[in-house]
Design a protein around this motif. Structure first.
Motif, PDB file in Angstrom:
ATOM      1  N   ILE A 187       3.410  42.152 -45.226  1.00  0.00           N
ATOM      2  CA  ILE A 187       2.250  41.584 -45.072  1.00  0.00           C
ATOM      3  C   ILE A 187       2.300  41.091 -44.153  1.00  0.00           C
ATOM      4  O   ILE A 187       1.613  40.033 -43.591  1.00  0.00           O
ATOM      5  CB  ILE A 187       2.073  41.034 -46.468  1.00  0.00           C
ATOM      6  CG1 ILE A 187       0.426  40.563 -46.802  1.00  0.00           C
ATOM      7  CG2 ILE A 187       3.012  40.190 -46.735  1.00  0.00           C
ATOM      8  CD1 ILE A 187      -0.682  41.356 -45.998  1.00  0.00           C
ATOM      9  N   ASN A 188       3.624  39.631 -43.754  1.00  0.00           N
ATOM     10  CA  ASN A 188       3.594  38.906 -43.185  1.00  0.00           C
ATOM     11  C   ASN A 188       3.616  39.880 -41.715  1.00  0.00           C
ATOM     12  O   ASN A 188       3.073  38.663 -40.667  1.00  0.00           O
ATOM     13  CB  ASN A 188       4.943  38.158 -43.242  1.00  0.00           C
ATOM     14  CG  ASN A 188       3.823  36.942 -44.388  1.00  0.00           C
ATOM     15  OD1 ASN A 188       3.534  36.129 -44.355  1.00  0.00           O
ATOM     16  ND2 ASN A 188       4.496  37.592 -45.574  1.00  0.00           N
ATOM     17  N   SER A 189       3.906  40.525 -41.075  1.00  0.00           N
ATOM     18  CA  SER A 189       3.828  41.270 -39.792  1.00  0.00           C
ATOM     19  C   SER A 189       2.945  41.607 -39.889  1.00  0.00           C
ATOM     20  O   SER A 189       1.772  41.971 -38.590  1.00  0.00           O
ATOM     21  CB  SER A 189       5.053  42.662 -39.685  1.00  0.00           C
ATOM     22  OG  SER A 189       4.934  43.246 -40.486  1.00  0.00           O
ATOM     23  N   ILE A 190       1.775  42.031 -40.868  1.00  0.00           N
ATOM     24  CA  ILE A 190      -0.061  42.853 -40.262  1.00  0.00           C
ATOM     25  C   ILE A 190      -0.814  41.284 -40.276  1.00  0.00           C
ATOM     26  O   ILE A 190      -1.162  41.709 -39.462  1.00  0.00           O
ATOM     27  CB  ILE A 190      -0.416  43.898 -41.822  1.00  0.00           C
ATOM     28  CG1 ILE A 190       0.722  44.528 -41.935  1.00  0.00           C
ATOM     29  CG2 ILE A 190      -1.704  43.201 -41.752  1.00  0.00           C
ATOM     30  CD1 ILE A 190       0.042  45.062 -43.313  1.00  0.00           C
ATOM     31  N   GLY A 191      -0.335  40.190 -40.736  1.00  0.00           N
ATOM     32  CA  GLY A 191      -0.988  39.245 -40.494  1.00  0.00           C
ATOM     33  C   GLY A 191      -1.022  38.283 -39.388  1.00  0.00           C
ATOM     34  O   GLY A 191      -1.856  38.235 -38.754  1.00  0.00           O
ATOM     35  N   CYS A 192       0.154  38.615 -39.089  1.00  0.00           N
ATOM     36  CA  CYS A 192       1.040  37.498 -37.639  1.00  0.00           C
ATOM     37  C   CYS A 192       0.282  38.597 -36.755  1.00  0.00           C
ATOM     38  O   CYS A 192      -0.717  38.867 -35.479  1.00  0.00           O
ATOM     39  CB  CYS A 192       2.101  38.197 -37.377  1.00  0.00           C
ATOM     40  SG  CYS A 192       2.795  37.273 -37.744  1.00  0.00           S
ATOM     41  N   ALA A 193       0.569  40.101 -36.795  1.00  0.00           N
ATOM     42  CA  ALA A 193      -0.535  41.081 -35.586  1.00  0.00           C
ATOM     43  C   ALA A 193      -2.273  40.986 -36.351  1.00  0.00           C
ATOM     44  O   ALA A 193      -2.823  40.961 -34.919  1.00  0.00           O
ATOM     45  CB  ALA A 193      -0.624  42.685 -36.221  1.00  0.00           C
ATOM     46  N   ILE A 194      -2.396  40.235 -36.886  1.00  0.00           N
ATOM     47  CA  ILE A 194      -4.048  40.223 -37.340  1.00  0.00           C
ATOM     48  C   ILE A 194      -4.902  39.003 -36.599  1.00  0.00           C
ATOM     49  O   ILE A 194      -5.617  39.382 -35.912  1.00  0.00           O
ATOM     50  CB  ILE A 194      -5.092  40.719 -38.890  1.00  0.00           C
ATOM     51  CG1 ILE A 194      -4.215  41.545 -38.953  1.00  0.00           C
ATOM     52  CG2 ILE A 194      -6.160  40.344 -38.981  1.00  0.00           C
ATOM     53  CD1 ILE A 194      -4.927  42.192 -40.795  1.00  0.00           C
ATOM     54  N   GLU A 195      -3.857  37.832 -36.854  1.00  0.00           N
ATOM     55  CA  GLU A 195      -4.111  36.279 -36.401  1.00  0.00           C
ATOM     56  C   GLU A 195      -4.130  37.064 -34.634  1.00  0.00           C
ATOM     57  O   GLU A 195      -4.687  35.716 -33.970  1.00  0.00           O
ATOM     58  CB  GLU A 195      -3.373  35.369 -36.959  1.00  0.00           C
ATOM     59  CG  GLU A 195      -3.399  35.658 -38.623  1.00  0.00           C
ATOM     60  CD  GLU A 195      -4.886  35.178 -39.264  1.00  0.00           C
ATOM     61  OE1 GLU A 195      -5.890  34.693 -38.658  1.00  0.00           O
ATOM     62  OE2 GLU A 195      -5.191  35.390 -40.082  1.00  0.00           O
ATOM     63  N   THR A 196      -3.304  37.288 -34.498  1.00  0.00           N
ATOM     64  CA  THR A 196      -3.164  37.527 -32.876  1.00  0.00           C
ATOM     65  C   THR A 196      -4.333  37.585 -32.470  1.00  0.00           C
ATOM     66  O   THR A 196      -4.813  37.483 -31.203  1.00  0.00           O
ATOM     67  CB  THR A 196      -2.343  38.229 -32.734  1.00  0.00           C
ATOM     68  OG1 THR A 196      -0.836  37.963 -33.371  1.00  0.00           O
ATOM     69  CG2 THR A 196      -1.587  38.132 -30.581  1.00  0.00           C
ATOM     70  N   VAL A 197      -4.893  38.875 -32.635  1.00  0.00           N
ATOM     71  CA  VAL A 197      -5.885  39.672 -32.026  1.00  0.00           C
ATOM     72  C   VAL A 197      -7.337  38.699 -32.653  1.00  0.00           C
ATOM     73  O   VAL A 197      -7.846  39.071 -31.295  1.00  0.00           O
ATOM     74  CB  VAL A 197      -6.338  41.043 -32.812  1.00  0.00           C
ATOM     75  CG1 VAL A 197      -7.927  41.571 -32.879  1.00  0.00           C
ATOM     76  CG2 VAL A 197      -4.894  42.267 -32.787  1.00  0.00           C
ATOM     77  N   TYR A 198      -7.576  38.201 -33.075  1.00  0.00           N
ATOM     78  CA  TYR A 198      -8.674  36.354 -33.361  1.00  0.00           C
ATOM     79  C   TYR A 198      -8.427  36.567 -32.685  1.00  0.00           C
ATOM     80  O   TYR A 198      -9.419  35.578 -32.200  1.00  0.00           O
ATOM     81  CB  TYR A 198      -8.551  36.705 -35.382  1.00  0.00           C
ATOM     82  CG  TYR A 198      -8.538  36.828 -36.563  1.00  0.00           C
ATOM     83  CD1 TYR A 198      -9.477  38.442 -35.798  1.00  0.00           C
ATOM     84  CD2 TYR A 198      -8.033  36.670 -37.176  1.00  0.00           C
ATOM     85  CE1 TYR A 198      -9.611  39.292 -36.771  1.00  0.00           C
ATOM     86  CE2 TYR A 198      -8.543  37.596 -38.625  1.00  0.00           C
ATOM     87  CZ  TYR A 198      -9.624  38.253 -38.294  1.00  0.00           C
ATOM     88  OH  TYR A 198      -9.952  39.100 -39.481  1.00  0.00           O
ATOM     89  N   ILE A 199      -7.393  35.514 -31.848  1.00  0.00           N
ATOM     90  CA  ILE A 199      -6.555  34.261 -31.478  1.00  0.00           C
ATOM     91  C   ILE A 199      -7.037  35.255 -29.611  1.00  0.00           C
ATOM     92  O   ILE A 199      -7.966  34.209 -29.543  1.00  0.00           O
ATOM     93  CB  ILE A 199      -5.458  34.401 -31.234  1.00  0.00           C
ATOM     94  CG1 ILE A 199      -4.893  33.244 -32.413  1.00  0.00           C
ATOM     95  CG2 ILE A 199      -5.538  33.249 -30.406  1.00  0.00           C
ATOM     96  CD1 ILE A 199      -3.808  32.840 -32.851  1.00  0.00           C
ATOM     97  N   VAL A 200      -6.246  36.555 -30.153  1.00  0.00           N
ATOM     98  CA  VAL A 200      -7.222  36.931 -28.270  1.00  0.00           C
ATOM     99  C   VAL A 200      -8.520  36.825 -27.704  1.00  0.00           C
ATOM    100  O   VAL A 200      -8.710  36.672 -27.349  1.00  0.00           O
ATOM    101  CB  VAL A 200      -6.525  38.472 -28.609  1.00  0.00           C
ATOM    102  CG1 VAL A 200      -7.370  39.536 -27.180  1.00  0.00           C
ATOM    103  CG2 VAL A 200      -5.456  37.806 -28.385  1.00  0.00           C
ATOM    104  N   ILE A 201      -9.286  37.799 -29.503  1.00  0.00           N
ATOM    105  CA  ILE A 201     -10.968  37.484 -29.023  1.00  0.00           C
ATOM    106  C   ILE A 201     -11.173  36.327 -29.168  1.00  0.00           C
ATOM    107  O   ILE A 201     -12.388  36.398 -28.252  1.00  0.00           O
ATOM    108  CB  ILE A 201     -11.399  38.372 -30.255  1.00  0.00           C
ATOM    109  CG1 ILE A 201     -11.055  39.480 -30.520  1.00  0.00           C
ATOM    110  CG2 ILE A 201     -13.358  38.395 -30.243  1.00  0.00           C
ATOM    111  CD1 ILE A 201     -11.302  40.158 -31.735  1.00  0.00           C
TER     112      ILE A 201
END
Length: 287
Positions: free
Chosen positions: A76-90
């Protein structure tokens, strides 16, 4: 930590449920970022929550990695890192220049500098179970600070007696997530997972109680504001009417001196007419 071991079926089931609920929490801001993408603008949204969420996922991922068989925390935390990284890039793509610079500095300070320092110190100063414990207490401290952050929203709700600024759906899922992960920590005897979620559960329940207490008052407050809007519209209509039908500037203005002269001329005319009348009356008397 039970991990994926079938020797602890309840822990495994609760862990899977925790993954699902946490994934829903991670995906909650998706409509906001879709709007950013379609409108090509961040519309005043802040990047701080997403940078903090990424930092939290990074900490818990490292804790789970250092601990044995913590696969459900790793997933769950690896998925969270990926999702939050996408949010920050957007966010960085569509944010104005000042917000981009601030976000970039924040990412470098928190997600690179602070995380790197924590990782370096724990690797150099602790070994084995002490290293896991040190990283666990760091995760606990940060998670508690994140759970306490809604205090500002709670204080605002109590002061304004309005739940307008409380995202009730997000608060509900965060509370549910805290309950599930507390149960997971309890079943796996992991104090570092269970302890911060006790605080999260308490603050989540408090937000739910405030929502139930003030949601009707918020509706009443809106209804009381309606007459003020009506009065404002009436005033605005009166002002517009005076602009559409102004006082006729073509109406002649009579000067005061002209008025006095006209009155004086009228009195002289009356005097001239009165003199012959008196003269005729005198002649009739003599006769």
């Amino acid at each position: 930590m039970a991990g994926l071991s079938l020797d602890h079926p309840w822990a495994f089931t609760i862990g899977i449920l925790g993954n699902i609920i946490s994934l829903m929490v991670f995906l909650a801001p998706l409509p906001t970022f879709y709007r950013m993408y379609t409108r090509k603008s961040t519309e005043g949204f802040q990047s701080v929550p997403y940078v903090v969420a990424l930092f939290s996922c990074m900490l818990w991922f490292c804790y789970a990695f250092l601990k044995t068989d913590a696969y459900l925390l790793i997933t769950i935390n690896s998925i969270g890192c990926a999702i939050e990284t996408v949010y920050i890039v957007i966010y960085l793509t569509y944010a104005p220049k000042v917000a981009k610079i601030f976000t970039a500095k924040l990412v470098l300070l928190v997600n690179v500098g602070m995380f790197g320092l924590i990782l370096l110190l724990t690797l150099l100063l602790a070994e084995g179970s002490k290293r896991v414990g040190a990283f666990g207490w760091i995760c606990v401290s940060f998670s508690v600070s994140v759970f306490v952050a809604p205090l500002s929203v709670i204080r605002l709700v109590m002061r304004t007696k309005s739940v307008e600024f409380m995202p009730v759906s997000l608060s509900f899922f965060l509370t549910l997530s805290a309950i599930v992960w507390f149960a997971y920590g309890l079943l796996t005897k992991d104090i570092y997972v269970g302890l911060p979620n006790v605080v999260g559960f308490i603050f989540g329940i408090l937000q739910m109680v405030l929502y139930v207490a003030y949601r009707d008052k918020n509706r009443v407050a809106i209804e009381h504001k309606l007459p003020e809007h009506i009065i404002s519209i009436a005033k605005l209509s009166a002002e517009k009417a005076s602009e559409i039908y102004p006082i006729d500037s073509a109406t002649p203005v009579v000067d005061d001196q002209d008025t006095v002269q006209e009155q004086g001329g009228a009195e002289e005319a009356k005097g001239g007419m009165a003199a012959p009348q008196r003269e005729n009356e005198a002649n009739s008397v003599e006769v």
